[in-house]
Write a protein that holds these residues in place. Sequence first.
Motif, PDB file in Angstrom:
ATOM      1  N   GLY A 138       0.787  -1.226   0.000  1.00  0.00           N
ATOM      2  CA  GLY A 138       0.000   0.000   0.000  1.00  0.00           C
ATOM      3  C   GLY A 138       0.821   1.278   0.000  1.00  0.00           C
ATOM      4  N   LYS A 139       2.137   1.161  -0.123  1.00  0.00           N
ATOM      5  CA  LYS A 139       2.996   2.353  -0.140  1.00  0.00           C
ATOM      6  C   LYS A 139       2.906   3.033  -1.498  1.00  0.00           C
ATOM      7  CE  LYS A 139       6.111   0.569   3.318  1.00  0.00           C
ATOM      8  NZ  LYS A 139       7.403   0.010   3.613  1.00  0.00           N
ATOM      9  N   PRO A 140       3.083   4.372  -1.541  1.00  0.00           N
ATOM     10  CA  PRO A 140       2.961   5.091  -2.817  1.00  0.00           C
ATOM     11  C   PRO A 140       4.025   4.646  -3.817  1.00  0.00           C
ATOM     12  CG  PRO A 140       3.709   6.558  -1.066  1.00  0.00           C
ATOM     13  CD  PRO A 140       3.392   5.258  -0.426  1.00  0.00           C
ATOM     14  N   PHE A 141       3.599   4.523  -5.066  1.00  0.00           N
ATOM     15  CA  PHE A 141       4.498   4.106  -6.127  1.00  0.00           C
ATOM     16  C   PHE A 141       4.327   5.021  -7.340  1.00  0.00           C
ATOM     17  CE2 PHE A 141       5.648   1.688  -9.908  1.00  0.00           C
ATOM     18  CZ  PHE A 141       6.895   1.210  -9.557  1.00  0.00           C
ATOM     19  N   PRO A 142       5.350   5.842  -7.653  1.00  0.00           N
ATOM     20  CA  PRO A 142       5.273   6.690  -8.848  1.00  0.00           C
ATOM     21  C   PRO A 142       5.559   5.844 -10.090  1.00  0.00           C
ATOM     22  CG  PRO A 142       7.182   7.284  -7.481  1.00  0.00           C
ATOM     23  CD  PRO A 142       6.541   6.087  -6.869  1.00  0.00           C
ATOM     24  N   ASN A 143       4.615   5.798 -11.009  1.00  0.00           N
ATOM     25  CA  ASN A 143       4.741   4.962 -12.196  1.00  0.00           C
ATOM     26  C   ASN A 143       4.697   5.836 -13.442  1.00  0.00           C
ATOM     27  OD1 ASN A 143       4.992   2.591 -13.612  1.00  0.00           O
ATOM     28  ND2 ASN A 143       2.846   2.016 -13.432  1.00  0.00           N
ATOM     29  N   LYS A 144       5.643   5.604 -14.341  1.00  0.00           N
ATOM     30  CA  LYS A 144       5.730   6.384 -15.575  1.00  0.00           C
ATOM     31  C   LYS A 144       6.272   5.510 -16.688  1.00  0.00           C
ATOM     32  CE  LYS A 144      10.327   7.919 -15.902  1.00  0.00           C
ATOM     33  NZ  LYS A 144      10.441   7.279 -17.186  1.00  0.00           N
ATOM     34  N   CYS A 145       6.229   6.012 -17.895  1.00  0.00           N
ATOM     35  CA  CYS A 145       6.767   5.302 -19.049  1.00  0.00           C
ATOM     36  C   CYS A 145       8.260   5.068 -18.851  1.00  0.00           C
ATOM     37  CB  CYS A 145       6.526   6.106 -20.322  1.00  0.00           C
ATOM     38  SG  CYS A 145       7.270   5.388 -21.794  1.00  0.00           S
ATOM     39  N   ARG A 146       8.712   3.855 -19.149  1.00  0.00           N
ATOM     40  CA  ARG A 146      10.134   3.511 -19.007  1.00  0.00           C
ATOM     41  C   ARG A 146      10.918   3.748 -20.289  1.00  0.00           C
ATOM     42  NH1 ARG A 146       7.159   1.927 -15.167  1.00  0.00           N
ATOM     43  NH2 ARG A 146       7.934   0.788 -13.388  1.00  0.00           N
ATOM     44  N   GLN A 147      10.269   4.263 -21.333  1.00  0.00           N
ATOM     45  CA  GLN A 147      10.919   4.528 -22.620  1.00  0.00           C
ATOM     46  C   GLN A 147      11.633   3.272 -23.122  1.00  0.00           C
ATOM     47  OE1 GLN A 147      10.186   7.342 -24.105  1.00  0.00           O
ATOM     48  NE2 GLN A 147       9.332   8.402 -22.356  1.00  0.00           N
ATOM     49  N   CYS A 148      10.904   2.166 -23.155  1.00  0.00           N
ATOM     50  CA  CYS A 148      11.440   0.864 -23.572  1.00  0.00           C
ATOM     51  C   CYS A 148      12.132   0.943 -24.934  1.00  0.00           C
ATOM     52  CB  CYS A 148      10.321  -0.164 -23.677  1.00  0.00           C
ATOM     53  SG  CYS A 148       9.372  -0.420 -22.170  1.00  0.00           S
ATOM     54  N   ASP A 149      13.104   0.071 -25.120  1.00  0.00           N
ATOM     55  CA  ASP A 149      13.774  -0.025 -26.410  1.00  0.00           C
ATOM     56  C   ASP A 149      14.112  -1.479 -26.694  1.00  0.00           C
ATOM     57  OD1 ASP A 149      14.922   0.702 -28.785  1.00  0.00           O
ATOM     58  OD2 ASP A 149      16.808   1.368 -27.906  1.00  0.00           O
ATOM     59  N   PRO A 150      13.366  -2.137 -27.557  1.00  0.00           N
ATOM     60  CA  PRO A 150      12.273  -1.624 -28.381  1.00  0.00           C
ATOM     61  C   PRO A 150      11.000  -1.429 -27.558  1.00  0.00           C
ATOM     62  CG  PRO A 150      12.559  -3.963 -28.777  1.00  0.00           C
ATOM     63  CD  PRO A 150      13.652  -3.546 -27.833  1.00  0.00           C
ATOM     64  N   ALA A 151      10.196  -0.489 -27.989  1.00  0.00           N
ATOM     65  CA  ALA A 151       8.978  -0.144 -27.255  1.00  0.00           C
ATOM     66  C   ALA A 151       7.770  -0.866 -27.852  1.00  0.00           C
ATOM     67  CB  ALA A 151       8.749   1.362 -27.296  1.00  0.00           C
ATOM     68  N   PRO A 152       7.119  -1.734 -27.064  1.00  0.00           N
ATOM     69  CA  PRO A 152       5.936  -2.434 -27.574  1.00  0.00           C
ATOM     70  C   PRO A 152       4.851  -1.471 -28.051  1.00  0.00           C
ATOM     71  CG  PRO A 152       6.578  -3.313 -25.429  1.00  0.00           C
ATOM     72  CD  PRO A 152       7.431  -2.119 -25.698  1.00  0.00           C
ATOM     73  N   CYS A 153       4.680  -0.360 -27.351  1.00  0.00           N
ATOM     74  CA  CYS A 153       3.638   0.604 -27.731  1.00  0.00           C
ATOM     75  C   CYS A 153       3.908   1.182 -29.116  1.00  0.00           C
ATOM     76  CB  CYS A 153       3.519   1.709 -26.694  1.00  0.00           C
ATOM     77  SG  CYS A 153       5.014   2.698 -26.482  1.00  0.00           S
ATOM     78  N   GLU A 154       5.158   1.478 -29.379  1.00  0.00           N
ATOM     79  CA  GLU A 154       5.530   2.033 -30.683  1.00  0.00           C
ATOM     80  C   GLU A 154       5.352   0.982 -31.789  1.00  0.00           C
ATOM     81  OE1 GLU A 154       9.348   4.223 -32.778  1.00  0.00           O
ATOM     82  OE2 GLU A 154       9.684   2.897 -31.078  1.00  0.00           O
ATOM     83  N   GLN A 155       5.680  -0.252 -31.478  1.00  0.00           N
ATOM     84  CA  GLN A 155       5.600  -1.314 -32.477  1.00  0.00           C
ATOM     85  C   GLN A 155       4.173  -1.605 -32.924  1.00  0.00           C
ATOM     86  OE1 GLN A 155       7.732  -4.330 -30.278  1.00  0.00           O
ATOM     87  NE2 GLN A 155       9.642  -3.888 -31.351  1.00  0.00           N
ATOM     88  N   VAL A 156       3.197  -1.445 -32.032  1.00  0.00           N
ATOM     89  CA  VAL A 156       1.810  -1.756 -32.395  1.00  0.00           C
ATOM     90  C   VAL A 156       0.998  -0.534 -32.805  1.00  0.00           C
ATOM     91  CG1 VAL A 156       1.752  -3.801 -30.916  1.00  0.00           C
ATOM     92  CG2 VAL A 156       0.890  -1.603 -30.044  1.00  0.00           C
TER      93      VAL A 156
END
Length: 177
Positions: A55-73
Amino acid sequence: MKDFNIIVRPQLCVGCRQCMIRCAEAHSGCLTLAEAIRETPLAKPRIFVGPGPEGKPFPNKCRQCDPAPCEQVCVPGAIRTDIYSGLKIVDYGLCIGCTMCAMTCPYHVIRFFPHWSNPEKFKTAIKCDGCYQRLERGKVPACAEACKTGAIIWDEENRFWERASAEFAGSSYQVKP
């Protein structure tokens, strides 16, 4: 700046959400908080603080993957790497809101909202762009500037990991009474 990145250290996050507020402000049309809260549509953050382990706070953001699945699709090619080196950035004019990118994102950080630059459009993908426009002006990303606990920092990746490794090694070998 290619080797620099936004580094998240969730163990230091206190859940104040200043990163989210300043991120939304930095991505508003007017770039000031006082005016951004009156914009239609309201500017949205690209970083999200939610409950993590225990339950502790977790800052979540894009990891700028390489290769990026989001970019590929991305069917229309709206997630681009040619806008700023090393960053995957959504071209709001090309995004058709199909949500394919969000379905493939392993970190679940892509959201869909109307964007202030094209409010007539029903929704567009919103994700961390590393505050590339701030970087072009010599500033650090808004979330890193806003974070007072050091949970989010802007640093050269290898230098950070070398310091973290040395710090860990030093604490591991301390003799405790």
